[in-house]
Design a protein around this motif. Structure first.
Motif, PDB file in Angstrom:
ATOM      1  N   ALA A 223      17.896  48.559  24.472  1.00 53.02           N
ATOM      2  CA  ALA A 223      18.370  48.715  23.096  1.00 53.02           C
ATOM      3  C   ALA A 223      19.329  47.580  22.751  1.00 53.02           C
ATOM      4  CB  ALA A 223      19.058  50.065  22.930  1.00 53.02           C
ATOM      5  N   ILE A 224      20.217  47.246  23.681  1.00 51.84           N
ATOM      6  CA  ILE A 224      21.149  46.126  23.458  1.00 51.84           C
ATOM      7  C   ILE A 224      20.355  44.822  23.318  1.00 51.84           C
ATOM      8  CG2 ILE A 224      23.059  44.758  24.398  1.00 51.84           C
ATOM      9  CD1 ILE A 224      24.004  47.199  25.897  1.00 51.84           C
ATOM     10  N   ALA A 225      19.357  44.642  24.180  1.00 53.84           N
ATOM     11  CA  ALA A 225      18.543  43.418  24.149  1.00 53.84           C
ATOM     12  C   ALA A 225      17.854  43.275  22.803  1.00 53.84           C
ATOM     13  CB  ALA A 225      17.502  43.446  25.271  1.00 53.84           C
ATOM     14  N   LYS A 226      17.290  44.357  22.329  1.00 55.25           N
ATOM     15  CA  LYS A 226      16.587  44.329  21.039  1.00 55.25           C
ATOM     16  C   LYS A 226      17.553  43.953  19.917  1.00 55.25           C
ATOM     17  CE  LYS A 226      16.226  47.692  18.408  1.00 55.25           C
ATOM     18  NZ  LYS A 226      16.230  49.137  18.105  1.00 55.25           N
ATOM     19  N   ASN A 227      18.707  44.601  19.894  1.00 54.54           N
ATOM     20  CA  ASN A 227      19.684  44.324  18.826  1.00 54.54           C
ATOM     21  C   ASN A 227      20.231  42.905  18.922  1.00 54.54           C
ATOM     22  OD1 ASN A 227      19.443  46.890  17.742  1.00 54.54           O
ATOM     23  ND2 ASN A 227      21.024  47.727  19.074  1.00 54.54           N
ATOM     24  N   THR A 228      20.450  42.441  20.136  1.00 52.28           N
ATOM     25  CA  THR A 228      20.976  41.086  20.330  1.00 52.28           C
ATOM     26  C   THR A 228      19.932  40.057  19.872  1.00 52.28           C
ATOM     27  OG1 THR A 228      22.154  41.905  22.275  1.00 52.28           O
ATOM     28  CG2 THR A 228      22.078  39.529  21.994  1.00 52.28           C
ATOM     29  N   ALA A 229      18.662  40.322  20.177  1.00 49.86           N
ATOM     30  CA  ALA A 229      17.599  39.404  19.771  1.00 49.86           C
ATOM     31  C   ALA A 229      17.469  39.370  18.253  1.00 49.86           C
ATOM     32  CB  ALA A 229      16.272  39.818  20.404  1.00 49.86           C
ATOM     33  N   ILE A 230      17.540  40.536  17.635  1.00 50.51           N
ATOM     34  CA  ILE A 230      17.441  40.600  16.172  1.00 50.51           C
ATOM     35  C   ILE A 230      18.636  39.897  15.520  1.00 50.51           C
ATOM     36  CG2 ILE A 230      17.470  42.177  14.199  1.00 50.51           C
ATOM     37  CD1 ILE A 230      15.749  44.108  15.914  1.00 50.51           C
ATOM     38  N   SER A 231      19.833  40.100  16.076  1.00 47.41           N
ATOM     39  CA  SER A 231      21.029  39.402  15.552  1.00 47.41           C
ATOM     40  C   SER A 231      20.848  37.893  15.671  1.00 47.41           C
ATOM     41  CB  SER A 231      22.275  39.787  16.333  1.00 47.41           C
ATOM     42  OG  SER A 231      22.512  41.144  16.210  1.00 47.41           O
ATOM     43  N   TYR A 232      20.291  37.477  16.804  1.00 50.26           N
ATOM     44  CA  TYR A 232      20.055  36.047  17.026  1.00 50.26           C
ATOM     45  C   TYR A 232      19.113  35.504  15.958  1.00 50.26           C
ATOM     46  CZ  TYR A 232      18.745  31.707  19.347  1.00 50.26           C
ATOM     47  OH  TYR A 232      18.520  30.380  19.633  1.00 50.26           O
ATOM     48  N   LEU A 233      18.063  36.242  15.678  1.00 50.00           N
ATOM     49  CA  LEU A 233      17.107  35.804  14.655  1.00 50.00           C
ATOM     50  C   LEU A 233      17.760  35.750  13.276  1.00 50.00           C
ATOM     51  CD1 LEU A 233      13.916  37.745  15.755  1.00 50.00           C
ATOM     52  CD2 LEU A 233      14.228  35.282  15.780  1.00 50.00           C
ATOM     53  N   ARG A 234      18.567  36.725  12.980  1.00 44.78           N
ATOM     54  CA  ARG A 234      19.247  36.755  11.675  1.00 44.78           C
ATOM     55  C   ARG A 234      20.186  35.553  11.547  1.00 44.78           C
ATOM     56  NH1 ARG A 234      20.174  42.906  11.864  1.00 44.78           N
ATOM     57  NH2 ARG A 234      18.327  43.646  10.789  1.00 44.78           N
ATOM     58  N   ARG A 235      20.882  35.273  12.645  1.00 46.61           N
ATOM     59  CA  ARG A 235      21.810  34.110  12.628  1.00 46.61           C
ATOM     60  C   ARG A 235      21.045  32.831  12.383  1.00 46.61           C
ATOM     61  NH1 ARG A 235      24.258  36.147  17.300  1.00 46.61           N
ATOM     62  NH2 ARG A 235      23.420  34.444  18.537  1.00 46.61           N
ATOM     63  N   ARG A 236      19.868  32.744  12.991  1.00 45.78           N
ATOM     64  CA  ARG A 236      19.057  31.541  12.832  1.00 45.78           C
ATOM     65  C   ARG A 236      18.216  31.582  11.567  1.00 45.78           C
ATOM     66  NH1 ARG A 236      18.259  27.935  17.082  1.00 45.78           N
ATOM     67  NH2 ARG A 236      20.061  28.057  18.442  1.00 45.78           N
ATOM     68  N   LYS A 237      18.357  32.668  10.816  1.00 38.87           N
ATOM     69  CA  LYS A 237      17.646  32.871   9.541  1.00 38.87           C
ATOM     70  C   LYS A 237      16.147  32.708   9.698  1.00 38.87           C
ATOM     71  CE  LYS A 237      21.437  31.736   6.594  1.00 38.87           C
ATOM     72  NZ  LYS A 237      22.096  30.718   5.846  1.00 38.87           N
ATOM     73  N   GLN A 238      15.657  33.244  10.819  1.00 34.32           N
ATOM     74  CA  GLN A 238      14.209  33.236  11.017  1.00 34.32           C
ATOM     75  C   GLN A 238      13.664  34.564  10.559  1.00 34.32           C
ATOM     76  OE1 GLN A 238      13.286  32.480  15.089  1.00 34.32           O
ATOM     77  NE2 GLN A 238      14.131  30.446  15.042  1.00 34.32           N
ATOM     78  N   THR A 239      12.497  34.552   9.958  1.00 32.92           N
ATOM     79  CA  THR A 239      11.885  35.814   9.568  1.00 32.92           C
ATOM     80  C   THR A 239      10.517  35.942  10.211  1.00 32.92           C
ATOM     81  OG1 THR A 239      11.037  34.742   7.613  1.00 32.92           O
ATOM     82  CG2 THR A 239      13.053  36.015   7.357  1.00 32.92           C
ATOM     83  N   ILE A 240      10.219  37.144  10.570  1.00 33.50           N
ATOM     84  CA  ILE A 240       8.907  37.392  11.157  1.00 33.50           C
ATOM     85  C   ILE A 240       8.081  38.112  10.128  1.00 33.50           C
ATOM     86  CG2 ILE A 240       7.714  38.607  13.013  1.00 33.50           C
ATOM     87  CD1 ILE A 240      10.413  38.456  14.521  1.00 33.50           C
ATOM     88  N   SER A 241       6.988  37.562   9.789  1.00 29.54           N
ATOM     89  CA  SER A 241       6.163  38.202   8.770  1.00 29.54           C
ATOM     90  C   SER A 241       4.750  38.341   9.306  1.00 29.54           C
ATOM     91  CB  SER A 241       6.146  37.356   7.504  1.00 29.54           C
ATOM     92  OG  SER A 241       5.504  36.139   7.786  1.00 29.54           O
TER      93      SER A 241
END
Lengths: 181, 132
Positions: A77-95
């Protein structure tokens, strides 16, 4: 022959001050965490960084961990949230549009999972699967076990595991697509 | 799958974090205990100064007298002695000392955990690093 301690036993020892016991947990989970995070980020160095952050965050909050529950769930759960935070910081979106450009079906499923997770539907979709499909999906994608390892754990032939996984993926994708609409 | 080994960096981070956290905890504990102890001693010192100034201890010389005199005057003497004592300061300082003991007992478990962590960190820092 030394008996391997369970995660819960190690967590309990760490809570009592045994800092070095955390090293065993790091060695036990780093590969699986890395694999899980790599499927989200598709970037080796970023995945390594996220895994390091995950393990460090897990240690900092280890006093709050309930040893009656599975430690691996907490860690992922921590890994998932940390990865998502990382993506948000890098402003990457998955579509889904960008996913359709990629050939690999497993990456597509992971992107679908992450996309749906943002809307909080993945758990619900997985819980709707039949037991045999749900367990195989969880073991393959979240615990990162191979077909052989799942076959041994579930006491099923390898081909049965492959079939279950194929059907589980199909059903899950349908459920997620249905919830999206 | 790529072979990953981040045990070293992760444990280095954790050791750095834990070292800081544990030492801060111990520092806080020592500061609290010493501050309270110093306060208790200061109050006792002031109280003792007042006792000497008032010559309150002189009252107790009654107990060097004959038995009959002691029997006659001991209750009144002790009452006066008690009233002349700086009671508030004495009670507070004894209360603080009791508080230190209770605080030490309450934090005993946490102290042991923190001490164990510090020993583990020292052990890891003494461990020779693996080199390729």
């Amino acid at each position: 022959m030394t008996i391997e301690k369970t995660d819960e036993e190690l967590v309990s020892e760490i809570q009592k001050g045994d800092v070095l016991a955390f090293e065993i947990l790091v060695k036990r989970y780093q590969r699986r965490l890395f694999s899980f995070v790599l499927h989200v980020l598709y970037h080796v160095h970023a995945a390594e960084e996220v895994v390091q952050d995950t393990l460090f965050a897990a240690y900092k909050t280890i006093d709050r961990v309930d040893t009656t529950k599975k430690f691996s769930s907490y860690l992922f759960a921590i890994a998932k949230n940390t990865a998502i935070s990382y993506l948000r910081r890098r402003k990457q979106t998955i579509s889904f549009a960008s996913i359709e450009e990629q050939a690999h079906e497993e990456e597509t499923l992971y992107d679908s999972l992450i996309e749906a997770e943002k809307q909080d539907h993945v758990k619900e979709a997985i819980s709707q699967l039949e037991d045999k499909y749900r367990s195989v999906i969880t073991l393959y994608y979240f615990d990162d076990l191979s077909y052989q390892e799942i076959s041994k754990k579930r006491k099923l032939p390898v081909n049965t595991v492959r079939t279950h996984l194929f059907r589980a993926k199909k059903e899950l994708k349908a459920l997620l697509q249905h919830e999206k609409h | 799958m790529k072979n990953i080994d981040i045990t070293g960096p992760v444990m280095d981070n954790i050791v750095r974090f834990e070292k800081r956290r544990s030492l801060l905890w111990f520092l806080r504990f020592v500061v609290i205990v010493f501050t309270l102890f110093f306060l208790a001693v200061l109050l006792l010192w002031i109280a003792f100064g007042q006792i000497m100034e008032r010559q309150t201890l002189e009252l107790l010389t009654l107990f060097k007298e004959d038995r009959e005199i002691i029997a006659q005057f001991w209750q009144d003497t002790l009452m006066i002695f008690w009233e002349e004592l700086p009671q508030r300061k004495l009670v507070i300082s004894v209360g603080i000392l009791a508080g230190i003991i209770i605080f030490s007992l309450l934090t005993r478990k946490q102290r042991m955990i923190v001490w164990k962590r510090i020993r583990q960190i020292a052990r890891r820092e003494r461990r020779p690093r693996r080199t390729l």
